[in-house]
Design a protein around this motif. Structure first.
Motif, mmCIF file in Angstrom:
data_model
loop_
_atom_site.group_PDB
_atom_site.id
_atom_site.type_symbol
_atom_site.label_atom_id
_atom_site.label_comp_id
_atom_site.label_asym_id
_atom_site.label_seq_id
_atom_site.Cartn_x
_atom_site.Cartn_y
_atom_site.Cartn_z
ATOM 1 N N ARG A 52 51.000 52.765 -4.147
ATOM 2 C CA ARG A 52 50.680 53.233 -5.491
ATOM 3 C C ARG A 52 51.003 54.707 -5.621
ATOM 4 O O ARG A 52 50.859 55.481 -4.681
ATOM 5 N N GLN A 70 46.534 51.783 -12.542
ATOM 6 C CA GLN A 70 47.101 50.619 -11.847
ATOM 7 C C GLN A 70 46.070 50.014 -10.902
ATOM 8 O O GLN A 70 45.897 48.789 -10.847
ATOM 9 N N GLY A 130 46.540 45.230 -9.462
ATOM 10 C CA GLY A 130 47.011 46.559 -9.076
ATOM 11 C C GLY A 130 47.740 46.618 -7.757
ATOM 12 O O GLY A 130 48.534 47.524 -7.507
#
Length: 344
Positions: A130, A139, A145
């Motif tokens: 991420r 997210q 996510g």
């Protein structure tokens, strides 16, 4: 040109990787609170805490307004700044616009559904999967996510200022669809409808609208509806109901001889209803228990709203415990194959 307030909002959204400005903090605080308290709303409406439901809907409305402001900022940036500055900043605001479209629709969906399983946290992703900043934190808060492939797409080469709205299917949408079809009652009316369209809308969406409306989302632009995403949490049960009840009823409504004298597209649509669907292999259903279907109108050239559709639908399915999804595409349907390939 951009106003001072719009410039301030842009700065606050991208302040520092782990130190957010006021606008970013509000977005995160609202989204975290709405997720954590989603059980105070839903179906049936007689949830124990009516006051909590009112508070939740008020917070949800504030979150929607914040998301809409960011979407408008993206549109204004594309129209208002020079090309050099736009190409420096567009990637970041485009990403944020897309994830907020999905988050906003997901919150709307939470407000009209009863979550029967805990929202699964995305804690299984490696830390480098991420990005940092507000985008990365939003997210991580979405149930999908950890599916980082959904969040790493390059922006379009030609930025678009088109505004989009993504939302769950509303009961009013179905009422309007029924009202439109009701004006075409009778054999002659149905034949005219087939002549004027490439296929009845039910060819693609009808089974989902009838059997799984709670996992249907629509995308709108300034010209109206321009895309949809539909899913079934338990594909095995959904396909059984489709084959045992929905298909026979649809075939009775659209008999094969109705297509006599209609153009080829109309005949193809009727043939679709009267052709036995291929069975889905049991190993697929066991490994990927949910079915999804997405599409956008040809005028949607920006892949961002399509990604938002996918993220929102997958988040809704994951929130109710789905472990994986599959879609069915004909080997000859180049348009759909291209569409899903663009999504990765």
């Amino acid at each position: 040109p951009l106003t001072l307030e719009e410039v301030r909002m842009l700065v606050e959204l991208f302040y520092l990787p782990y130190h957010h400005g006021l606008q970013a903090r509000r977005l995160l605080e609202h989204f975290r609170w709405l997720r954590a308290n989603s059980l105070s709303v839903g179906v049936p409406a007689a949830a124990a805490d009516a006051c909590g439901g009112t508070q939740w809907r008020g917070q949800a409305q504030s979150f929607q307004l914040l998301c809409a402001q960011v979407c408008r900022l993206h549109s204004r940036l594309v129209r208002s700044v020079g090309r050099a500055l736009l190409y420096d900043l567009h990637r970041y605001l485009w990403d944020l616009r897309n994830v907020l479209l999905a988050a906003s629709a997901f919150v709307l969906w939470l407000g009209c559904q009863s979550i029967t399983a805990p929202i699964l946290l995305a804690g299984d992703a490696e830390p480098w999967a991420r990005r940092g900043g507000l985008f990365g934190e939003l997210q991580a808060l979405l149930p999908v996510g950890s599916s980082c492939d959904l969040f790493h797409h390059p922006p379009p080469l030609s930025p678009s200022s088109q505004l989009y709205q993504l939302r769950p299917l509303l009961p009013l949408d179905k009422v309007r669809a029924v009202a439109r079809s009701g004006r075409r009652l009778g054999r002659a009316g149905l034949q005219a409808q087939l002549r004027g369209a490439s296929a009845p809308a039910g060819r693609l969406l009808g089974s989902f609208l009838s059997l799984s409306p709670e996992y249907t989302f629509v995308l709108e632009d300034e010209g109206g509806l321009c895309g949809y995403a539909a899913g079934a949490l338990c594909a095995e049960r959904f396909l059984q109901q489709r084959d045992s009840s929905w298909l026979p009823a649809t075939r009775h409504k659209y008999p094969q001889d109705l297509g006599a004298g209609t153009p080829a597209p109309g005949q193809e649509a009727l043939l679709f209803f009267h052709t036995e669907p291929l069975a889905v292999p049991l190993p697929v259903l066991r490994r990927f228990p949910s079915l999804v279907q997405l599409s956008t109108a040809p005028r949607v050239l920006d892949v961002g709203p399509s990604l938002s559709l996918a993220i929102c639908l997958l988040s809704a399915l994951r929130a109710n415990g789905s472990r994986g999804v599959f879609c069915q595409v004909s080997a000859t349907d180049q348009q759909q194959l291209s569409f899903y390939s663009r999504l990765g």
